[in-house]
Motif scaffolding. Sequence first.
Motif, PDB file in Angstrom:
ATOM      1  N   LEU A 123       2.900 -10.947  -7.903  1.00  0.00           N
ATOM      2  CA  LEU A 123       2.982 -12.662  -7.548  1.00  0.00           C
ATOM      3  C   LEU A 123       3.892 -12.416  -6.097  1.00  0.00           C
ATOM      4  O   LEU A 123       4.523 -12.964  -5.076  1.00  0.00           O
ATOM      5  N   ALA A 124       5.194 -11.734  -6.722  1.00  0.00           N
ATOM      6  CA  ALA A 124       6.859 -12.077  -6.243  1.00  0.00           C
ATOM      7  C   ALA A 124       7.504 -11.030  -6.079  1.00  0.00           C
ATOM      8  O   ALA A 124       7.642  -9.988  -7.347  1.00  0.00           O
ATOM      9  N   PRO A 157       1.267 -10.114  -2.045  1.00  0.00           N
ATOM     10  CA  PRO A 157      -0.420 -10.646  -1.211  1.00  0.00           C
ATOM     11  C   PRO A 157      -0.740 -10.989  -2.319  1.00  0.00           C
ATOM     12  O   PRO A 157      -1.301 -12.361  -1.835  1.00  0.00           O
ATOM     13  N   TYR A 158      -0.953 -10.745  -4.043  1.00  0.00           N
ATOM     14  CA  TYR A 158      -1.209 -11.213  -4.990  1.00  0.00           C
ATOM     15  C   TYR A 158      -0.823 -12.725  -4.938  1.00  0.00           C
ATOM     16  O   TYR A 158      -2.079 -14.286  -5.233  1.00  0.00           O
ATOM     17  N   GLY A 159       0.406 -13.257  -4.702  1.00  0.00           N
ATOM     18  CA  GLY A 159       0.715 -14.484  -5.129  1.00  0.00           C
ATOM     19  C   GLY A 159       0.191 -15.110  -4.109  1.00  0.00           C
ATOM     20  O   GLY A 159       0.363 -16.555  -4.115  1.00  0.00           O
ATOM     21  N   TYR A 160       0.333 -14.857  -2.565  1.00  0.00           N
ATOM     22  CA  TYR A 160       0.494 -15.350  -1.595  1.00  0.00           C
ATOM     23  C   TYR A 160      -1.191 -15.938  -1.350  1.00  0.00           C
ATOM     24  O   TYR A 160      -1.347 -16.821  -0.948  1.00  0.00           O
ATOM     25  N   GLY A 178      -9.675  -5.518   6.529  1.00  0.00           N
ATOM     26  CA  GLY A 178      -8.534  -4.942   5.249  1.00  0.00           C
ATOM     27  C   GLY A 178      -7.746  -5.758   5.096  1.00  0.00           C
ATOM     28  O   GLY A 178      -6.135  -5.341   4.488  1.00  0.00           O
ATOM     29  N   HIS A 179      -7.038  -5.997   5.804  1.00  0.00           N
ATOM     30  CA  HIS A 179      -5.215  -7.042   5.598  1.00  0.00           C
ATOM     31  C   HIS A 179      -5.526  -7.691   4.374  1.00  0.00           C
ATOM     32  O   HIS A 179      -6.328  -9.473   4.894  1.00  0.00           O
ATOM     33  N   VAL A 180      -4.113  -8.036   4.072  1.00  0.00           N
ATOM     34  CA  VAL A 180      -4.122  -9.231   3.057  1.00  0.00           C
ATOM     35  C   VAL A 180      -2.504 -10.003   3.580  1.00  0.00           C
ATOM     36  O   VAL A 180      -1.856  -9.366   4.234  1.00  0.00           O
ATOM     37  N   ASN A 181      -2.413 -11.167   3.486  1.00  0.00           N
ATOM     38  CA  ASN A 181      -1.397 -12.102   3.770  1.00  0.00           C
ATOM     39  C   ASN A 181      -0.537 -12.283   3.087  1.00  0.00           C
ATOM     40  O   ASN A 181      -0.263 -11.921   1.963  1.00  0.00           O
ATOM     41  N   ALA A 182       1.275 -12.592   3.410  1.00  0.00           N
ATOM     42  CA  ALA A 182       2.272 -12.297   2.065  1.00  0.00           C
ATOM     43  C   ALA A 182       3.224 -13.324   3.053  1.00  0.00           C
ATOM     44  O   ALA A 182       3.393 -13.420   4.790  1.00  0.00           O
ATOM     45  N   TYR A 183       3.773 -13.224   2.255  1.00  0.00           N
ATOM     46  CA  TYR A 183       5.543 -14.035   2.824  1.00  0.00           C
ATOM     47  C   TYR A 183       6.790 -13.364   2.703  1.00  0.00           C
ATOM     48  O   TYR A 183       6.953 -13.534   1.447  1.00  0.00           O
ATOM     49  N   PHE A 184       7.540 -13.341   3.577  1.00  0.00           N
ATOM     50  CA  PHE A 184       8.755 -12.126   3.498  1.00  0.00           C
ATOM     51  C   PHE A 184      10.127 -13.189   4.043  1.00  0.00           C
ATOM     52  O   PHE A 184       9.268 -14.458   4.851  1.00  0.00           O
TER      53      PHE A 184
END
Lengths: 477, 477
Positions: A25-26, A39-42, B60-66
Amino acid sequence: MAEGIAKQSEDYSRWYTDVVLKAELADYSPVKGSMVIRPYGYGLWENMRDKLDQRFKETGHVNAYFPMLIPESFMHKEAEHVEGFSPELAVVTHGGGKKLEEPLVLRPTSETIIWDMYRKWIQSHRDLPILINQWANVIRWEMRTRLFLRTTEFLWQEGHTAHATAEEAEEETRRMLDVYVDFAETEMAVPVIKGIKTEREKFAGAVRTYCIESLMGDKKALQAGTSHDLGQNFAKAFDVTYQSETGQREFVWATSWGVSTRLVGALVMAHGDDDGIIMPPRLAPIQTVIVPIYKKDDERTATVAEAHRVGKILKDAGIRAHVDDRDNFKPGWKYAEWELKGVPLRLEIGPKDLEKKSVFSARRDIREKMGFPVDGIVDAVNDRLETIQKALFDKAVQFRADNTHRVEDWNQFKDVLENKGGFLYAHWDGSTETEEAIQEETKATIRAIPLDDDFEDGVCVFSGKPSKRRVLFAKAY
Amino acid sequence: MAEGIAKQSEDYSRWYTDVVLKAELADYSPVKGSMVIRPYGYGLWENMRDKLDQRFKETGHVNAYFPMLIPESFMHKEAEHVEGFSPELAVVTHGGGKKLEEPLVLRPTSETIIWDMYRKWIQSHRDLPILINQWANVIRWEMRTRLFLRTTEFLWQEGHTAHATAEEAEEETRRMLDVYVDFAETEMAVPVIKGIKTEREKFAGAVRTYCIESLMGDKKALQAGTSHDLGQNFAKAFDVTYQSETGQREFVWATSWGVSTRLVGALVMAHGDDDGIIMPPRLAPIQTVIVPIYKKDDERTATVAEAHRVGKILKDAGIRAHVDDRDNFKPGWKYAEWELKGVPLRLEIGPKDLEKKSVFSARRDIREKMGFPVDGIVDAVNDRLETIQKALFDKAVQFRADNTHRVEDWNQFKDVLENKGGFLYAHWDGSTETEEAIQEETKATIRAIPLDDDFEDGVCVFSGKPSKRRVLFAKAY
């Protein structure tokens, strides 16, 4: 128990961190107190955001975006606000290689910059109400941080509305509280108590703070959302007036309300078990995972093909399905991984299932297993997902009932808090002094003065002074 | 010409600012260089974001947060990167009331923090590719700012991918460039030229930067998106390696690509006219506005009711319709406002329309007016919206063709640039020296080395040295 994850009963705090990290998740970031949302958490947060955003729009709100950088002087305009937020500010002193004339703070919340703009935008009663929400990152310098629950940077939404009357503002505050209740219970499957914060716990700058409080698996409380009636505090601090229909200049009435990525942590702790997360189907990034079972090569070809065929049928029907066709992991390893990640429903397809034109299914929550025909699989899966969603909520309601206690005196208060935990309903004399003394001695805080009709004459468990109603105490995140 | 808005022909720059402010796309914020994106502008950005996000997920892309906060030392690890971005950094020196041990910078772009995380996440070839995108705010300290086009803080998406081979990374870079082309042309109705940036114009830290270039209404170019092949530069700077199938440790290959809220400005300048914005229907926050026309009270009741009935039919069919039932504005005033805001199609319903069971319509782009029956209105409106979308694109293509010039020598170059503007295709000797000299003398830059087959022997317009192909010059935003 999943590999490398502490048991809840042995170390709940480590269980939480293990699960968040191992389920991806993070992750920790190189900057202390900051985190990376993987990505899974987002994906989970995106689903939360979409369900909330839809509710905001249905109640007439629109989104906008205000700057992250705020002149430091703005923070000082509302007396309580600056007192509450000053210790948590991050300050930008240099930009473009030069020292700034006035330092800028990174928004810890956006009341100040938004009300500075509202002064420009609001002239007449015709400009009201303004019903704006913002999805944004905020920065609060925290000493003790925990993934999702308390981080220096977090993502949230903050609604900021402006109204012509006190009544309208109060109505909006309550409306958005109810939106949060509906979201928490319907989507997260987490039951919540609605209440009002005490003077000591209310938002810095609010007249009245409403909240929803939920109970986590370790019997500690977690504040899941707040909705503030700001009265005319920010309108006065930023000189925001409107001309009424009768031509008078009046200060504008305000609300603000927010929930954050903290809800991801709440979801993990409300439903998780020793094997990992249990995602409520309505928010799960993956609602069902399909695992082909094979030994020989020809079995592999056939079961993987069938898994993809079934996966496509489910995806075409709007179900978030994922086919785990990795050849380098055994089924048992895959099961453990998807259980850790909390996928609500697992489907298995082996050679015998191919013959019988069936699939085998396993629920994440109660481990119930059953087979059903591929024919009609969309209805069967949807039905199972709805059942799981309801079961999670019912279980959480039961858990809360089992861990809610009415306590009558100080010894019982301490005994229950120490030996049982959970929600304690107790009489309180209404003073900040008593509230502080109770926290000092027990670490319990008043989570909320509940919005129910539970009035009765009694005496404060601590001071013995008279009280008209019980309030909700708990140890909290 | 709309009230209070400069004519394009008299002061294009003022026209742009007037339109952005009066149409309430954005407003100035109290912090120099920052802006507020108002609900109407944010609604447009939300539609852009959704259309882009859908394309990212389909590929095929996924989102995340940095994290937004990056240790200052990270910026120094890649030599070109720090040189390019150092002058634009905002620096946090204090947090929680204390001076920080190491200053933190606000992300101007996220390669450094992301590649620091990728070092943890990538061990084996099985961990590749990583296809992550992030929606975020970034801060670049700009000296000269303009609403949407260049602001200290802006919103964007930044894709950051990691690959096992150079070929895969290059393929990804080109794939995402094509995603941007498709988005710009299909959704924004803005035709673009695909090309490669010169060494001088490429992204700080990239091996190769691809871009899309569009032509604005004042015949200046605007870079609408970039896609970078980063080679192994960031992998080497952050020591990110993977074990290949043969057991070797290899550095990972990288790409990054982004578009920003700048596209809102591009859309305004690509299609707008003296009356304001013209929104392409596929992105318009409001696709059609319905204005009831009445004089007497009973007419008002009937036409407003019909406007809402028609509005509901359209909304139920997924059309973004808005009923303007304000009683304190005359129809003509409303028309001007919705024209300024660029709503592609206006519907009017008056007493006669009620009798005839028809509506009257007016296109924003070519002012064409026609009536059609309420029966079948969904198809009629959808048809008109598609026609407008196509017409805007066709018009922009024609405008670009009319303003694209092949120039053969230095005098012609200066003459065309000065007197006509637009895109200039000219031979260039390939040296940075010449590129700089041309810019110094004319303010024109090389926008791109186009990705087409336009090879021919020639001589550089400036130096007279041999050249194998023409490149695209223009004055640019």
